[in-house]
Design a protein around this motif. Structure first.
Motif, PDB file in Angstrom:
ATOM      1  N   VAL A   1      40.012  37.790  35.899  1.00 42.83           N
ATOM      2  CA  VAL A   1      38.942  38.637  35.364  1.00 42.83           C
ATOM      3  C   VAL A   1      38.150  39.247  36.513  1.00 42.83           C
ATOM      4  O   VAL A   1      37.830  40.445  36.497  1.00 42.83           O
ATOM      5  CB  VAL A   1      38.019  37.848  34.411  1.00 42.83           C
ATOM      6  CG1 VAL A   1      36.797  38.659  34.025  1.00 42.83           C
ATOM      7  CG2 VAL A   1      38.774  37.418  33.169  1.00 42.83           C
ATOM      8  N   GLN A   2      37.859  38.456  37.530  1.00 43.36           N
ATOM      9  CA  GLN A   2      37.109  38.968  38.676  1.00 43.36           C
ATOM     10  C   GLN A   2      37.875  40.071  39.396  1.00 43.36           C
ATOM     11  O   GLN A   2      37.294  41.063  39.838  1.00 43.36           O
ATOM     12  CB  GLN A   2      36.789  37.839  39.656  1.00 43.36           C
ATOM     13  CG  GLN A   2      35.764  36.874  39.132  1.00 43.36           C
ATOM     14  CD  GLN A   2      35.575  35.683  40.056  1.00 43.36           C
ATOM     15  OE1 GLN A   2      36.370  35.448  40.958  1.00 43.36           O
ATOM     16  NE2 GLN A   2      34.516  34.927  39.821  1.00 43.36           N
ATOM     17  N   ARG A   3      39.188  39.913  39.490  1.00 46.36           N
ATOM     18  CA  ARG A   3      40.015  40.924  40.146  1.00 46.36           C
ATOM     19  C   ARG A   3      39.973  42.244  39.359  1.00 46.36           C
ATOM     20  O   ARG A   3      39.838  43.320  39.938  1.00 46.36           O
ATOM     21  CB  ARG A   3      41.450  40.403  40.265  1.00 46.36           C
ATOM     22  CG  ARG A   3      42.202  41.015  41.405  1.00 46.36           C
ATOM     23  CD  ARG A   3      43.510  40.330  41.700  1.00 46.36           C
ATOM     24  NE  ARG A   3      44.394  40.321  40.537  1.00 46.36           N
ATOM     25  CZ  ARG A   3      44.944  39.233  40.015  1.00 46.36           C
ATOM     26  NH1 ARG A   3      44.731  38.056  40.554  1.00 46.36           N
ATOM     27  NH2 ARG A   3      45.719  39.304  38.969  1.00 46.36           N
ATOM     28  N   VAL A   4      40.051  42.147  38.029  1.00 51.82           N
ATOM     29  CA  VAL A   4      39.989  43.352  37.196  1.00 51.82           C
ATOM     30  C   VAL A   4      38.599  43.985  37.301  1.00 51.82           C
ATOM     31  O   VAL A   4      38.471  45.209  37.418  1.00 51.82           O
ATOM     32  CB  VAL A   4      40.356  43.043  35.726  1.00 51.82           C
ATOM     33  CG1 VAL A   4      40.131  44.252  34.834  1.00 51.82           C
ATOM     34  CG2 VAL A   4      41.787  42.562  35.623  1.00 51.82           C
ATOM     35  N   GLU A   5      37.557  43.153  37.277  1.00 48.97           N
ATOM     36  CA  GLU A   5      36.190  43.678  37.418  1.00 48.97           C
ATOM     37  C   GLU A   5      36.047  44.470  38.717  1.00 48.97           C
ATOM     38  O   GLU A   5      35.457  45.545  38.732  1.00 48.97           O
ATOM     39  CB  GLU A   5      35.165  42.541  37.429  1.00 48.97           C
ATOM     40  CG  GLU A   5      34.845  41.978  36.081  1.00 48.97           C
ATOM     41  CD  GLU A   5      33.850  40.827  36.173  1.00 48.97           C
ATOM     42  OE1 GLU A   5      33.803  40.122  37.208  1.00 48.97           O
ATOM     43  OE2 GLU A   5      33.124  40.629  35.192  1.00 48.97           O
ATOM     44  N   GLN A   6      36.585  43.933  39.783  1.00 49.22           N
ATOM     45  CA  GLN A   6      36.484  44.604  41.080  1.00 49.22           C
ATOM     46  C   GLN A   6      37.218  45.948  41.056  1.00 49.22           C
ATOM     47  O   GLN A   6      36.718  46.948  41.556  1.00 49.22           O
ATOM     48  CB  GLN A   6      37.044  43.716  42.182  1.00 49.22           C
ATOM     49  CG  GLN A   6      36.865  44.295  43.562  1.00 49.22           C
ATOM     50  CD  GLN A   6      37.318  43.344  44.647  1.00 49.22           C
ATOM     51  OE1 GLN A   6      38.088  42.419  44.401  1.00 49.22           O
ATOM     52  NE2 GLN A   6      36.850  43.571  45.850  1.00 49.22           N
ATOM     53  N   ARG A   7      38.377  45.984  40.439  1.00 51.14           N
ATOM     54  CA  ARG A   7      39.138  47.231  40.365  1.00 51.14           C
ATOM     55  C   ARG A   7      38.398  48.271  39.527  1.00 51.14           C
ATOM     56  O   ARG A   7      38.391  49.456  39.861  1.00 51.14           O
ATOM     57  CB  ARG A   7      40.531  46.960  39.819  1.00 51.14           C
ATOM     58  CG  ARG A   7      41.363  46.161  40.825  1.00 51.14           C
ATOM     59  CD  ARG A   7      42.702  45.775  40.294  1.00 51.14           C
ATOM     60  NE  ARG A   7      43.503  46.966  40.028  1.00 51.14           N
ATOM     61  CZ  ARG A   7      44.506  46.984  39.154  1.00 51.14           C
ATOM     62  NH1 ARG A   7      44.824  45.899  38.472  1.00 51.14           N
ATOM     63  NH2 ARG A   7      45.191  48.081  38.966  1.00 51.14           N
TER      64      ARG A   7
END
Length: 90
Positions: free
Chosen positions: A25-31
């Motif tokens: 989820v954090q990776r998607v948020e960053q993208r």
């Protein structure tokens, strides 16, 4: 599509992800946070959907994404819009 609309779409996508945690989820948020234009956000919808589906289930994820999908109306080139799926029968 103006920067204002781009910001609203980005905020909506981050809002649905905000309630969840985890590395994916954090990776998607960053993208989403660093997407440079509406086309990038359009393609990130699938990543948001997958992240939400893994946590809340597909039906709940689809409900959450419905309003976000509508926000793209009129802001994408015609070839990038949602496509009507046709069933092949023989």
């Amino acid at each position: 599509m103006g920067e204002n609309q781009l910001g609203r779409i980005r905020a909506a996508m981050l809002s649905v992800l905000q309630a969840h945690s985890g590395h994916s989820v954090q990776r998607v948020e960053q993208r989403v946070r660093f997407a440079s234009d509406v086309e990038a956000l359009w393609y990130l919808r699938q990543d948001v959907m997958v992240a939400l589906s893994a946590i809340d289930g597909e039906a709940a994820a689809r409900r959450q994404m419905k309003a976000i999908n509508r926000m793209f109306k009129g802001g994408l080139p015609g070839s990038m819009g949602p496509r009507a799926h046709q069933r092949f029968t023989h």
